[in-house]
Scaffold this motif. Structure first.
Motif, short mmCIF file in Angstrom:
data_model
loop_
_atom_site.label_atom_id
_atom_site.label_comp_id
_atom_site.label_asym_id
_atom_site.label_seq_id
_atom_site.Cartn_x
_atom_site.Cartn_y
_atom_site.Cartn_z
N SER A 111 0.90 -1.25 0.03
CA SER A 111 0.00 -0.04 0.09
C SER A 111 0.97 1.32 -0.06
O SER A 111 1.83 1.08 0.81
N PHE A 112 0.51 2.31 -0.63
CA PHE A 112 1.07 3.51 -0.92
C PHE A 112 0.01 4.87 -0.68
O PHE A 112 -0.79 4.80 -1.31
N THR A 113 0.32 5.53 0.36
CA THR A 113 -0.55 6.69 0.22
C THR A 113 -0.13 7.83 -0.82
O THR A 113 1.30 7.77 -1.10
N LEU A 114 -0.73 8.16 -1.45
CA LEU A 114 -0.84 9.12 -2.64
C LEU A 114 -0.59 10.59 -2.40
O LEU A 114 -1.54 10.86 -1.35
N PRO A 115 0.15 11.35 -3.05
CA PRO A 115 0.23 12.78 -2.89
C PRO A 115 -1.14 13.52 -3.30
O PRO A 115 -1.66 12.72 -4.21
N SER A 116 -1.61 14.55 -2.94
CA SER A 116 -2.66 15.24 -3.24
C SER A 116 -2.47 15.49 -4.67
O SER A 116 -3.35 15.79 -5.41
N SER A 117 -1.32 15.51 -5.38
CA SER A 117 -1.10 15.86 -6.57
C SER A 117 -1.37 15.09 -7.83
O SER A 117 -1.75 15.14 -8.85
N VAL A 118 -1.84 13.81 -7.26
CA VAL A 118 -2.36 12.65 -8.11
C VAL A 118 -3.74 12.66 -8.58
O VAL A 118 -4.67 13.01 -7.68
N ASP A 119 -4.28 12.47 -9.63
CA ASP A 119 -5.74 12.40 -10.47
C ASP A 119 -5.99 11.06 -10.04
O ASP A 119 -5.66 10.13 -11.09
N PRO A 120 -6.85 10.45 -9.20
CA PRO A 120 -7.18 9.09 -9.16
C PRO A 120 -8.08 8.56 -10.22
O PRO A 120 -8.12 7.52 -10.50
N GLY A 121 -8.49 9.58 -11.07
CA GLY A 121 -9.17 9.02 -12.44
C GLY A 121 -8.20 8.83 -13.53
O GLY A 121 -8.86 8.42 -14.64
N GLN A 122 -7.13 9.32 -13.40
CA GLN A 122 -6.07 8.88 -14.64
C GLN A 122 -5.09 7.83 -14.17
O GLN A 122 -3.81 8.35 -13.96
N VAL A 123 -5.50 6.69 -14.03
CA VAL A 123 -4.49 5.46 -13.40
C VAL A 123 -4.40 4.69 -14.83
O VAL A 123 -5.41 4.29 -15.00
N SER A 124 -3.29 4.33 -14.92
CA SER A 124 -3.23 2.89 -16.02
C SER A 124 -1.97 1.92 -15.23
O SER A 124 -1.18 2.30 -14.57
N ALA A 125 -2.37 0.70 -15.68
CA ALA A 125 -1.49 -0.43 -15.01
C ALA A 125 -1.37 -1.34 -16.08
O ALA A 125 -2.27 -1.90 -16.64
N ARG A 126 -0.03 -1.84 -16.27
CA ARG A 126 0.03 -2.87 -17.36
C ARG A 126 1.25 -3.71 -16.98
O ARG A 126 2.36 -3.19 -16.10
N CYS A 127 1.11 -5.08 -17.13
CA CYS A 127 2.21 -6.25 -16.81
C CYS A 127 2.99 -6.55 -17.78
O CYS A 127 2.59 -6.91 -18.82
N ASP A 128 4.51 -6.50 -17.84
CA ASP A 128 5.05 -6.95 -18.82
C ASP A 128 6.51 -7.68 -18.62
O ASP A 128 7.05 -6.84 -17.71
#
Length: 166
Positions: A111-128
């Motif tokens: 778990s990671f606490t996100l800074p207030s500067s992060v837009d939670p609606g703009q997150v992407s994840a990919r595995c390679d």
């Protein structure tokens, strides 16, 4: 810390080997000649993470080799990014006698606490290739603004936001 030299270091290494052999013997006595599967899977799995940022994103790279992408859960809730997954022990038809098991198995949660500067609606994840890459976009107001300073007799300042025409 003492630096060991010559014969003293050889004696110390020999004593350390004796201690390891005693621990190994105790382990075998506790579990018998065969190690149960539970003993192999009870380690705490904590995949290593690299975190870096540029002017537009915060990026996490998490090592997850051998973990099926379907077994990885990435969530943001209450300004906390949580990554969960599980590396399952491989079961084969034939019986194998393990001599040594160093790979870790089991469930993990990071778990990671996100800074207030992060837009939670703009997150992407990919595995390679066994690396999970999570990109967290920064909010527009969190991105740096360049201030254009006019040289000469003019006293006006003009703000220029990156990506917008002046």
């Amino acid at each position: 810390m003492t630096l060991l030299t010559g014969w003293e270091s050889v004696r110390e290494l020999s004593a350390m080997q004796d201690r390891m052999n005693r621990m190994n013997r105790l382990f075998r006595e506790s579990y018998g000649s065969e190690v149960p599967e539970e003993a192999l899977t009870t380690t705490t799995l904590a995949p290593p993470v690299d975190i870096y940022e540029d002017e537009h994103n915060i990026i996490l790279k998490i090592e997850v080799p051998g973990i099926d992408e379907k077994e990885i859960d990435v969530r943001i809730q209450n300004n906390t990014l949580t990554v969960q997954g599980e590396r399952k022990i491989e079961k084969e038809e034939k019986e194998e006698n393990f001599r040594r098991v160093e790979r870790q198995y089991g469930s993990f949660t990071r778990s990671f606490t996100l800074p207030s500067s992060v837009d939670p609606g703009q997150v992407s994840a990919r595995c390679d290739k066994g690396v999970l890459k999570i990109s967290l976009a920064k909010k527009v107001e969190a991105k740096p603004t360049q201030i254009k300073v006019n040289v000469g007799g003019e006293k006006t300042l003009e703000a220029v936001t990156p990506g917008k025409a002046a």
